[in-house]
Design a protein around this motif. Sequence first.
Motif, PDB file in Angstrom:
ATOM      1  N   CYS A  12       0.858  56.597  55.592  1.00 16.14           N
ATOM      2  CA  CYS A  12       0.510  57.282  57.119  1.00 16.14           C
ATOM      3  C   CYS A  12       1.155  56.434  58.167  1.00 16.14           C
ATOM      4  O   CYS A  12       1.105  55.063  58.046  1.00 16.14           O
ATOM      5  CB  CYS A  12      -1.195  57.085  57.154  1.00 16.14           C
ATOM      6  SG  CYS A  12      -1.693  57.325  58.545  1.00 16.14           S
ATOM      7  N   THR A  14       0.374  56.858  61.383  1.00 16.86           N
ATOM      8  CA  THR A  14      -0.441  57.064  62.665  1.00 16.86           C
ATOM      9  C   THR A  14      -0.644  55.675  63.490  1.00 16.86           C
ATOM     10  O   THR A  14      -0.612  55.519  64.798  1.00 16.86           O
ATOM     11  CB  THR A  14      -1.950  57.674  62.217  1.00 16.86           C
ATOM     12  OG1 THR A  14      -1.637  58.979  61.690  1.00 16.86           O
ATOM     13  CG2 THR A  14      -2.859  57.488  63.257  1.00 16.86           C
ATOM     14  N   CYS A  15      -0.923  54.662  62.634  1.00 12.14           N
ATOM     15  CA  CYS A  15      -0.973  53.192  63.205  1.00 12.14           C
ATOM     16  C   CYS A  15      -0.306  52.350  62.213  1.00 12.14           C
ATOM     17  O   CYS A  15       0.234  52.487  61.279  1.00 12.14           O
ATOM     18  CB  CYS A  15      -2.473  53.070  63.133  1.00 12.14           C
ATOM     19  SG  CYS A  15      -3.178  52.124  61.953  1.00 12.14           S
ATOM     20  N   GLN A  17      -1.072  50.099  60.556  1.00 11.83           N
ATOM     21  CA  GLN A  17      -1.325  49.451  59.185  1.00 11.83           C
ATOM     22  C   GLN A  17      -0.736  50.221  58.188  1.00 11.83           C
ATOM     23  O   GLN A  17      -0.550  49.792  57.065  1.00 11.83           O
ATOM     24  CB  GLN A  17      -2.986  50.122  59.071  1.00 11.83           C
ATOM     25  CG  GLN A  17      -3.745  49.376  59.833  1.00 11.83           C
ATOM     26  CD  GLN A  17      -4.217  48.016  59.630  1.00 11.83           C
ATOM     27  OE1 GLN A  17      -3.774  47.427  58.606  1.00 11.83           O
ATOM     28  NE2 GLN A  17      -5.296  47.581  60.576  1.00 11.83           N
ATOM     29  N   ARG A  18      -0.024  51.413  58.412  1.00 12.10           N
ATOM     30  CA  ARG A  18       0.964  51.878  57.608  1.00 12.10           C
ATOM     31  C   ARG A  18       0.405  51.949  56.078  1.00 12.10           C
ATOM     32  O   ARG A  18       1.063  51.700  55.159  1.00 12.10           O
ATOM     33  CB  ARG A  18       2.335  51.263  57.468  1.00 12.10           C
ATOM     34  CG  ARG A  18       3.016  51.486  58.633  1.00 12.10           C
ATOM     35  CD  ARG A  18       3.367  52.939  59.071  1.00 12.10           C
ATOM     36  NE  ARG A  18       3.986  52.676  60.457  1.00 12.10           N
ATOM     37  CZ  ARG A  18       5.047  53.335  60.698  1.00 12.10           C
ATOM     38  NH1 ARG A  18       6.163  53.604  59.784  1.00 12.10           N
ATOM     39  NH2 ARG A  18       5.459  53.502  62.104  1.00 12.10           N
ATOM     40  N   CYS A  19      -0.781  52.473  55.932  1.00  9.49           N
ATOM     41  CA  CYS A  19      -1.632  52.663  54.396  1.00  9.49           C
ATOM     42  C   CYS A  19      -0.662  53.388  53.612  1.00  9.49           C
ATOM     43  O   CYS A  19      -0.231  54.608  53.962  1.00  9.49           O
ATOM     44  CB  CYS A  19      -2.968  53.116  54.679  1.00  9.49           C
ATOM     45  SG  CYS A  19      -3.857  52.240  55.870  1.00  9.49           S
ATOM     46  N   LEU A  21      -0.869  55.785  50.602  1.00 11.25           N
ATOM     47  CA  LEU A  21      -2.004  56.601  50.245  1.00 11.25           C
ATOM     48  C   LEU A  21      -1.601  57.422  49.032  1.00 11.25           C
ATOM     49  O   LEU A  21      -1.002  58.466  49.133  1.00 11.25           O
ATOM     50  CB  LEU A  21      -2.603  57.595  51.154  1.00 11.25           C
ATOM     51  CG  LEU A  21      -2.928  56.963  52.460  1.00 11.25           C
ATOM     52  CD1 LEU A  21      -3.581  58.026  53.476  1.00 11.25           C
ATOM     53  CD2 LEU A  21      -4.339  55.915  52.571  1.00 11.25           C
ATOM     54  N   GLY A  27      -7.323  56.095  53.845  1.00 11.37           N
ATOM     55  CA  GLY A  27      -6.746  54.967  54.309  1.00 11.37           C
ATOM     56  C   GLY A  27      -7.686  53.839  54.792  1.00 11.37           C
ATOM     57  O   GLY A  27      -9.014  53.990  54.641  1.00 11.37           O
ATOM     58  N   ALA A  28      -7.153  52.491  55.304  1.00 11.72           N
ATOM     59  CA  ALA A  28      -8.122  51.876  55.742  1.00 11.72           C
ATOM     60  C   ALA A  28      -9.085  52.044  56.759  1.00 11.72           C
ATOM     61  O   ALA A  28     -10.354  51.618  56.674  1.00 11.72           O
ATOM     62  CB  ALA A  28      -7.253  50.446  56.126  1.00 11.72           C
ATOM     63  N   CYS A  29      -8.760  53.193  57.572  1.00 12.33           N
ATOM     64  CA  CYS A  29      -9.717  53.458  58.412  1.00 12.33           C
ATOM     65  C   CYS A  29     -10.994  54.330  57.939  1.00 12.33           C
ATOM     66  O   CYS A  29     -11.889  54.549  58.524  1.00 12.33           O
ATOM     67  CB  CYS A  29      -8.926  54.219  59.599  1.00 12.33           C
ATOM     68  SG  CYS A  29      -8.217  55.709  58.844  1.00 12.33           S
ATOM     69  N   ARG A  32      -8.540  58.926  57.208  1.00 16.52           N
ATOM     70  CA  ARG A  32      -7.668  59.816  56.847  1.00 16.52           C
ATOM     71  C   ARG A  32      -7.470  59.742  55.288  1.00 16.52           C
ATOM     72  O   ARG A  32      -7.314  58.552  54.813  1.00 16.52           O
ATOM     73  CB  ARG A  32      -6.216  59.401  57.735  1.00 16.52           C
ATOM     74  CG  ARG A  32      -6.569  59.436  59.274  1.00 16.52           C
ATOM     75  CD  ARG A  32      -5.192  59.161  60.026  1.00 16.52           C
ATOM     76  NE  ARG A  32      -4.235  60.404  60.057  1.00 16.52           N
ATOM     77  CZ  ARG A  32      -4.337  61.316  61.006  1.00 16.52           C
ATOM     78  NH1 ARG A  32      -5.633  61.194  61.848  1.00 16.52           N
ATOM     79  NH2 ARG A  32      -3.715  62.222  60.614  1.00 16.52           N
ATOM     80  N   ASN A  78      -9.294  51.719  62.611  1.00 15.00           N
ATOM     81  CA  ASN A  78      -8.247  51.023  61.847  1.00 15.00           C
ATOM     82  C   ASN A  78      -7.934  49.342  62.119  1.00 15.00           C
ATOM     83  O   ASN A  78      -7.167  48.971  61.656  1.00 15.00           O
ATOM     84  CB  ASN A  78      -6.877  51.663  62.646  1.00 15.00           C
ATOM     85  CG  ASN A  78      -6.380  51.602  64.003  1.00 15.00           C
ATOM     86  OD1 ASN A  78      -7.650  51.313  64.772  1.00 15.00           O
ATOM     87  ND2 ASN A  78      -5.556  51.590  64.546  1.00 15.00           N
ATOM     88  N   VAL A 133      -7.922  57.378  65.222  1.00 15.34           N
ATOM     89  CA  VAL A 133      -7.840  57.657  63.768  1.00 15.34           C
ATOM     90  C   VAL A 133      -7.999  59.072  63.306  1.00 15.34           C
ATOM     91  O   VAL A 133      -7.588  59.479  62.188  1.00 15.34           O
ATOM     92  CB  VAL A 133      -8.600  56.829  62.860  1.00 15.34           C
ATOM     93  CG1 VAL A 133      -8.666  55.328  62.828  1.00 15.34           C
ATOM     94  CG2 VAL A 133     -10.269  57.065  63.269  1.00 15.34           C
TER      95      VAL A 133
HETATM   96  S1  SF4 Z   1      -5.660  52.760  58.904  1.00 21.37           S
HETATM   97 FE1  SF4 Z   1      -5.830  55.087  58.966  1.00 21.37          FE
HETATM   98  S2  SF4 Z   1      -4.540  55.622  60.649  1.00 21.37           S
HETATM   99 FE2  SF4 Z   1      -3.884  53.711  60.114  1.00 21.37          FE
HETATM  100  S3  SF4 Z   1      -2.060  53.967  58.902  1.00 21.37           S
HETATM  101 FE3  SF4 Z   1      -4.100  53.610  57.341  1.00 21.37          FE
HETATM  102  S4  SF4 Z   1      -4.792  55.806  57.167  1.00 21.37           S
HETATM  103 FE4  SF4 Z   1      -3.412  55.912  58.864  1.00 21.37          FE
END
Ligand code: SF4
Length: 294
Positions: A12, A14-15, A17-19, A21, A27-29, A32, A78, A133
């Motif tokens: 991901c 988006t932020c 954290q670059r999860c 998945l 994700g950590a948030c 998502r 996040n 998020v």
């Molecule tokens: S914390 Fe959420 S928004 Fe951020 S990278 Fe992980 S999944 Fe994506």
Amino acid sequence: MSAGEKDGALVCQTCPQRCRLAPGALGACRARRNDGGVIVAKSYGRVTSLALDPVEKKPLARWRPGTYVLSVGSYGCNLACPFCQNFEISQAGEKDVPWREVTPDELVALALAARRRDPRVIGIAHTYNEPLVGWEYVRDCSELAHAAGLASALVSNGCFEPAVLDTLEGLIDAANIDLKGFSDAFYATCGGAPRSLACARDTIERLAADPRCHLEVTTLVVPGMNDGEAEMEELAGWLAGLDGGRGRETLTHHVTRFFPRWRLTDRGPTPVADVYRLADVSRRYLDHVFVGNC
Ligand code: SF4
């Protein structure tokens, strides 16, 4: 906003954290998920909190004072600030907290109905948990809100990649972005990634330069963590240099008081005198500084 890997996992973007998945993973948030090879915002339209708030409560001190916004929140974040005041929803997933579906059309209809009852209602604020998020909901609601003559406000930690801000270009009329501290170490204690502070700074810098968006910034002062004068000097001095060097006049800074919450209950609230002292430090650089929670 994702990059694929051979085993079906997606990263991901988006932020910061670059999860990574795996198929079906959240994700950590907690908002998502990798759903069949696409990362989707599972929190889309899932509303945990809905209330009419004075804009000053966001806080937005210098944007259309005396008006109200329909404030909406979902679940997920996040970051994982140990002192989070809204941890019940920010640290929750879909099974941890009650939610109900409110489509963007329905949300705008609710705001319009509220405006019919009270003309001081001017729009919608995305707040409570971390709205970005689930940036797709913010985007869709903001587009519809603007089409209906309503304003759109955002309260966010700002720790997102520029591509997220691109999707919201011109859609946010007012924002309050947290600047939690001014060191990567502090953001790390908040569960941030190495680039979280850099992303928050980029978001603030970008919104400060956008004449379509009124920007305010909030710093929560936590005793023993970010209450040093040198850190506040650096932070406020940086804010003053934004907006082409006009930050002193154009930016608003809220310096707010911490109360023990969630995982940070080993200390008392920030002494009021410390909040005022650090607000005075910020005032060396900025004309519009407010204290909060005092
Ligand atoms: S914390 Fe959420 S928004 Fe951020 S990278 Fe992980 S999944 Fe994506």
